[in-house]
Design an enzyme around this catalytic site. Structure first.
Site, PDB file in Angstrom:
ATOM      1  N   GLY A 191       0.779  -1.223   0.000  1.00 32.19           N
ATOM      2  CA  GLY A 191       0.000   0.000   0.000  1.00 32.19           C
ATOM      3  C   GLY A 191       0.814   1.278   0.000  1.00 32.19           C
ATOM      4  O   GLY A 191       0.243   2.375  -0.118  1.00 32.19           O
ATOM      5  N   LYS A 192       2.128   1.203   0.115  1.00 34.27           N
ATOM      6  CA  LYS A 192       2.953   2.414   0.143  1.00 34.27           C
ATOM      7  C   LYS A 192       3.009   3.072  -1.228  1.00 34.27           C
ATOM      8  O   LYS A 192       2.686   2.470  -2.253  1.00 34.27           O
ATOM      9  CB  LYS A 192       4.381   2.070   0.594  1.00 34.27           C
ATOM     10  CG  LYS A 192       4.476   1.335   1.915  1.00 34.27           C
ATOM     11  CD  LYS A 192       3.889   2.115   3.074  1.00 34.27           C
ATOM     12  CE  LYS A 192       4.141   1.368   4.387  1.00 34.27           C
ATOM     13  NZ  LYS A 192       3.511   2.032   5.538  1.00 34.27           N
ATOM     14  N   ASN A 193       3.458   4.325  -1.258  1.00 32.43           N
ATOM     15  CA  ASN A 193       3.585   5.028  -2.542  1.00 32.43           C
ATOM     16  C   ASN A 193       4.497   4.264  -3.495  1.00 32.43           C
ATOM     17  O   ASN A 193       4.257   4.235  -4.703  1.00 32.43           O
ATOM     18  CB  ASN A 193       4.125   6.438  -2.314  1.00 32.43           C
ATOM     19  CG  ASN A 193       3.130   7.321  -1.577  1.00 32.43           C
ATOM     20  OD1 ASN A 193       2.348   6.846  -0.756  1.00 32.43           O
ATOM     21  ND2 ASN A 193       3.148   8.608  -1.866  1.00 32.43           N
TER      22      ASN A 193
END
Length: 371
Positions: A191-193
């Site tokens: 889910g991180k950038n």
């Protein structure tokens, strides 16, 4: 409006970016699969070099996840039992766990209520003769106020390990985060950038010897096969995730620009007086991993948005000092009122690359409709 007629807006979706990068990701998979080399190979070397350059750091060491990235940095710096490490009272628990796992004690410092990040003005009062490090967290993708933090660290001869798990590409006064302290830990949780297709992490540093020690510690304490110089861990970035990350890294700036565009629309469009919008200091250019608003009637707002088809999240509903696993530290409700205030009022609304204008406007209109 009936529930059947509402627009469905997920909190996060990987599909827009994955659709764009489908070919590149499949090529990455096939390359690793055909080579039959899955740990500590060319893919890892390539990504480490590229990510170090992106972070304006000399060295990058791929590890298994973001927690290990922080823990191994502390361990390599010699942080140990009996030591204390300054951490923000408002953050994800991995920050504190990294300190715990090396035997040290996390010492909580309240955040600035406007930015949610650690308040530099409150740090010195928590420093004791046991304090060895400060771990600032660039929460939600917004840089901490690093100048006073680094000044305090220099004054008291303390290490600085930046927790950059949510802030890939964020800048402070034009300088990319992760390049200020002795080391910095990144998470590549999906889910991180910049997200892998599984768990992954990395530690960056400008210290050659520290990088070598972190690498050895993550490889069973071994500097070469069957030679163990430290009591290490097993935490390495596998080749498949490194290949996926290499495919996605060139697109990170585009992802961050898109998130800033969404955030700008939220900041201009949400006008409900019951909602407190994020505050962005002049020194920061955020990358908006999370767009967290505040509302005294948070739970009512959450139910209203969910009913209207908008998925939300709460970061973090139980502050660290009140978590059962840290009851041994002896804290009670009221000890960290700012962290507690955030925990009961914060609501994270949809923020992901590829949100449509219709989705963004629907979120804005629905929040403004809340009475």
């Amino acid at each position: 409006m009936s529930l059947d007629n509402t627009m469905k807006v997920p909190f996060v979706s990987f599909k827009p970016l994955e659709k764009e990068l489908d070919g590149d990701l499949r090529v990455a998979f096939e390359r690793v699969y055909e080579n039959s080399w899955y740990i500590e190979g060319k893919e890892d070397e390539k990504f480490e070099a590229s990510f170090a350059e992106y972070c304006k750091s000399k060295y990058c060491v791929g590890v298994g996840n973001g927690l290990d990235a922080l823990m191994l940095a502390l361990k390599a710096l010699g942080v140990k039992e009996g030591d204390e490490v300054i951490v923000p009272s408002n953050t994800y628990i991995a920050t504190a766990l990294a300190v715990t796992y090396v035997g040290a004690t996390p010492v909580f410092v309240e955040p600035d209520i406007r930015t949610f990040n650690i308040d530099p003005a409150r740090i010195e009062e928590k420093i004791t003769d046991k304090t060895v490090a400060i771990m600032p967290v660039h929460l939600y993708g917004q840089a901490c106020d690093m100048d006073p933090i680094m000044e305090i660290a220099g004054k008291h001869d303390l290490y600085v390990v930046e927790d950059c798990a949510q802030a890939h590409g964020a800048t402070y006064k034009g300088r990319v985060i992760g390049s200020f302290g002795n080391a910095a830990g990144f998470s590549f949780y999906p889910g991180k950038n910049l997200g892998a297709l599984g768990d992954a992490g990395a530690t960056v540093t400008n210290d050659k010897d520290l990088a070598a020690k972190i690498r050895a510690l993550g490889n069973y304490g071994s500097d070469y096969k069957y030679h163990h110089i430290y009591k290490g861990n097993n935490s390495r970035l596998d080749e498949m995730q490194a290949a996926f990350l290499s495919a996605k890294l060139p697109h990170l700036d585009k992802v961050n620009v898109n998130r800033r565009s969404i955030a700008d629309k939220y900041l201009k469009g949400i006008t409900n007086p019951e909602v407190i919008l994020p505050f962005v200091p002049d020194y920061a250019v955020p990358v908006w991993h999370i767009f967290g608003i505040r509302c005294k009637r948070r739970d009512e707002l959450e139910k209203f948005l969910n009913y209207r088809g908008i998925t939300t999240n709460k970061h973090y509903p139980i502050p660290m000092h009140l978590q059962e696993c840290y009851k041994d530290l002896g804290y009670k409700e009221g000890d960290f009122p700012i962290a507690e205030e955030i925990s009961t009022t914060e609501l994270s609304i949809p923020m992901f690359y590829g949100m449509t204008d219709e989705q963004i406007q629907y979120v804005i209109d629905t929040i403004n409709d809340f009475k």
